[in-house]
Design a protein around this motif. Structure first.
Motif, PDB file in Angstrom:
ATOM      1  N   GLY A   1       3.512  -8.266   7.778  1.00 39.26           N
ATOM      2  CA  GLY A   1       3.699  -6.952   8.399  1.00 39.26           C
ATOM      3  C   GLY A   1       2.689  -5.908   7.974  1.00 39.26           C
ATOM      4  N   ALA A   2       1.607  -6.344   7.334  1.00 40.40           N
ATOM      5  CA  ALA A   2       0.559  -5.395   6.917  1.00 40.40           C
ATOM      6  C   ALA A   2      -0.107  -4.773   8.155  1.00 40.40           C
ATOM      7  N   PRO A   3      -0.350  -3.458   8.130  1.00 41.92           N
ATOM      8  CA  PRO A   3      -1.074  -2.844   9.238  1.00 41.92           C
ATOM      9  C   PRO A   3      -2.486  -3.429   9.337  1.00 41.92           C
ATOM     10  N   ILE A   4      -2.896  -3.805  10.544  1.00 41.38           N
ATOM     11  CA  ILE A   4      -4.145  -4.531  10.750  1.00 41.38           C
ATOM     12  C   ILE A   4      -5.344  -3.576  10.762  1.00 41.38           C
TER      13      ILE A   4
ATOM     14  N   PHE B   1     -11.547   3.069   6.037  1.00 44.38           N
ATOM     15  CA  PHE B   1     -12.223   1.959   6.729  1.00 44.38           C
ATOM     16  C   PHE B   1     -11.236   1.198   7.627  1.00 44.38           C
ATOM     17  N   MET B   2     -10.072   0.879   7.083  1.00 40.26           N
ATOM     18  CA  MET B   2      -9.087   0.110   7.872  1.00 40.26           C
ATOM     19  C   MET B   2      -8.526   0.939   9.021  1.00 40.26           C
ATOM     20  N   ALA B   3      -8.411   2.251   8.808  1.00 39.42           N
ATOM     21  CA  ALA B   3      -7.867   3.133   9.844  1.00 39.42           C
ATOM     22  C   ALA B   3      -8.906   3.452  10.915  1.00 39.42           C
ATOM     23  N   GLY B   4     -10.157   3.068  10.665  1.00 42.74           N
ATOM     24  CA  GLY B   4     -11.200   3.329  11.642  1.00 42.74           C
ATOM     25  C   GLY B   4     -11.848   4.695  11.476  1.00 42.74           C
TER      26      GLY B   4
ATOM     27  N   SER C   1      -5.999   1.428  15.092  1.00 43.23           N
ATOM     28  CA  SER C   1      -5.852   2.833  14.701  1.00 43.23           C
ATOM     29  C   SER C   1      -4.468   3.384  15.005  1.00 43.23           C
ATOM     30  N   ALA C   2      -3.780   2.858  16.016  1.00 39.84           N
ATOM     31  CA  ALA C   2      -2.430   3.363  16.305  1.00 39.84           C
ATOM     32  C   ALA C   2      -1.488   3.064  15.132  1.00 39.84           C
ATOM     33  N   GLN C   3      -1.567   1.832  14.615  1.00 38.10           N
ATOM     34  CA  GLN C   3      -0.734   1.481  13.445  1.00 38.10           C
ATOM     35  C   GLN C   3      -1.075   2.374  12.261  1.00 38.10           C
ATOM     36  N   TRP C   4      -2.362   2.605  12.070  1.00 34.46           N
ATOM     37  CA  TRP C   4      -2.785   3.391  10.902  1.00 34.46           C
ATOM     38  C   TRP C   4      -2.432   4.855  11.052  1.00 34.46           C
ATOM     39  N   GLN C   5      -2.491   5.388  12.266  1.00 38.06           N
ATOM     40  CA  GLN C   5      -2.108   6.788  12.461  1.00 38.06           C
ATOM     41  C   GLN C   5      -0.662   7.011  12.047  1.00 38.06           C
ATOM     42  N   ARG C   6       0.206   6.054  12.417  1.00 39.79           N
ATOM     43  CA  ARG C   6       1.620   6.175  12.019  1.00 39.79           C
ATOM     44  C   ARG C   6       1.760   6.185  10.504  1.00 39.79           C
ATOM     45  N   ARG C   7       0.994   5.335   9.840  1.00 35.74           N
ATOM     46  CA  ARG C   7       1.068   5.255   8.370  1.00 35.74           C
ATOM     47  C   ARG C   7       0.505   6.525   7.717  1.00 35.74           C
ATOM     48  N   LEU C   8      -0.577   7.034   8.292  1.00 35.57           N
ATOM     49  CA  LEU C   8      -1.252   8.186   7.687  1.00 35.57           C
ATOM     50  C   LEU C   8      -0.474   9.481   7.878  1.00 35.57           C
ATOM     51  N   ALA C   9       0.492   9.463   8.803  1.00 33.80           N
ATOM     52  CA  ALA C   9       1.260  10.682   9.080  1.00 33.80           C
ATOM     53  C   ALA C   9       1.995  11.183   7.836  1.00 33.80           C
ATOM     54  N   GLN C  10       2.284  10.287   6.889  1.00 30.49           N
ATOM     55  CA  GLN C  10       2.988  10.694   5.657  1.00 30.49           C
ATOM     56  C   GLN C  10       2.104  11.521   4.719  1.00 30.49           C
ATOM     57  N   GLY C  11       0.788  11.542   4.960  1.00 28.80           N
ATOM     58  CA  GLY C  11      -0.122  12.287   4.094  1.00 28.80           C
ATOM     59  C   GLY C  11      -0.885  11.358   3.160  1.00 28.80           C
ATOM     60  N   GLU C  12      -2.106  11.759   2.817  1.00 29.08           N
ATOM     61  CA  GLU C  12      -2.986  10.883   2.037  1.00 29.08           C
ATOM     62  C   GLU C  12      -2.468  10.635   0.622  1.00 29.08           C
ATOM     63  N   GLU C  13      -1.909  11.671   0.013  1.00 27.75           N
ATOM     64  CA  GLU C  13      -1.453  11.521  -1.369  1.00 27.75           C
ATOM     65  C   GLU C  13      -0.349  10.466  -1.458  1.00 27.75           C
ATOM     66  N   SER C  14       0.571  10.525  -0.498  1.00 30.76           N
ATOM     67  CA  SER C  14       1.696   9.594  -0.474  1.00 30.76           C
ATOM     68  C   SER C  14       1.232   8.163  -0.194  1.00 30.76           C
ATOM     69  N   ILE C  15       0.308   8.007   0.741  1.00 28.96           N
ATOM     70  CA  ILE C  15      -0.139   6.646   1.091  1.00 28.96           C
ATOM     71  C   ILE C  15      -0.929   6.038  -0.077  1.00 28.96           C
ATOM     72  N   LEU C  16      -1.721   6.850  -0.780  1.00 30.50           N
ATOM     73  CA  LEU C  16      -2.475   6.324  -1.919  1.00 30.50           C
ATOM     74  C   LEU C  16      -1.544   5.942  -3.069  1.00 30.50           C
ATOM     75  N   GLN C  17      -0.468   6.719  -3.221  1.00 34.56           N
ATOM     76  CA  GLN C  17       0.540   6.392  -4.230  1.00 34.56           C
ATOM     77  C   GLN C  17       1.130   5.001  -3.980  1.00 34.56           C
TER      78      GLN C  17
ATOM     79  N   HIS D   1      -4.730  -7.713   5.412  1.00 39.95           N
ATOM     80  CA  HIS D   1      -4.909  -6.677   6.434  1.00 39.95           C
ATOM     81  C   HIS D   1      -5.813  -7.105   7.593  1.00 39.95           C
ATOM     82  N   VAL D   2      -6.299  -8.343   7.588  1.00 43.21           N
ATOM     83  CA  VAL D   2      -7.008  -8.862   8.762  1.00 43.21           C
ATOM     84  C   VAL D   2      -6.011  -9.525   9.715  1.00 43.21           C
ATOM     85  N   THR D   3      -5.106 -10.332   9.155  1.00 38.74           N
ATOM     86  CA  THR D   3      -4.155 -11.071  10.000  1.00 38.74           C
ATOM     87  C   THR D   3      -2.845 -10.316  10.209  1.00 38.74           C
ATOM     88  N   GLY D   4      -2.580  -9.300   9.387  1.00 37.37           N
ATOM     89  CA  GLY D   4      -1.286  -8.629   9.458  1.00 37.37           C
ATOM     90  C   GLY D   4      -0.211  -9.396   8.703  1.00 37.37           C
TER      91      GLY D   4
END
Ligand code: HEC
Length: 76
Positions: free
Chosen positions: A18-21, A70-73, A25-41, A12-15
């Motif tokens: 295709g890992a979100p860097i 932390f990664m999402a800022g 925060s823009a990449q992470w916002q898109r990922r977080l839109a699915q909801g915390e429970e789903s992303i933690l799963q 997650h430092v280099t990506g």
């Protein structure tokens, strides 16, 4: 965040694969839109090239929640 440096940071430092860097925060916002429970799963079970538990076998859900924030800022 020592556990983060030894596991998530590998990708997650280099990506790697295709890992979100961390800090992009823009990449992470898109990922977080699915909801915390789903992303933690997906962290627990793996998701495409994201390995189950992200190589941190000793991490608990609360650790993963903090790492994602932390990664999402959020909560740095
Ligand atoms: C071997 C490389 C690798 C490691 C180590 C790794 N990740 Fe990932 N991670 C990825 C990749 C690649 C993706 C993108 C997967 C996709 O969207 O296809 C990803 C995606 C994610 C996502 C977003 C999932 C989604 O639903 O969009 C989260 C959250 C995540 N990683 C958290 C972590 C955490 C927390 C750690 C450390 C405990 C970690 N990762 C360690 C490679 C890694």
């Amino acid at each position: 965040m020592g556990k983060w440096a030894r596991s998530c940071a590998l990708c997650h430092v280099t990506g790697e694969a295709g890992a979100p860097i961390a800090g992009d925060s823009a990449q992470w916002q898109r990922r977080l839109a699915q909801g915390e429970e789903s992303i933690l799963q997906r962290v627990l079970e793996g998701y495409n090239s994201m390995p189950p538990l992200g190589y941190c076998m000793s991490c608990e859900v609360k650790d993963f929640r903090a790492m994602v924030g932390f990664m999402a800022g959020i909560n740095q």
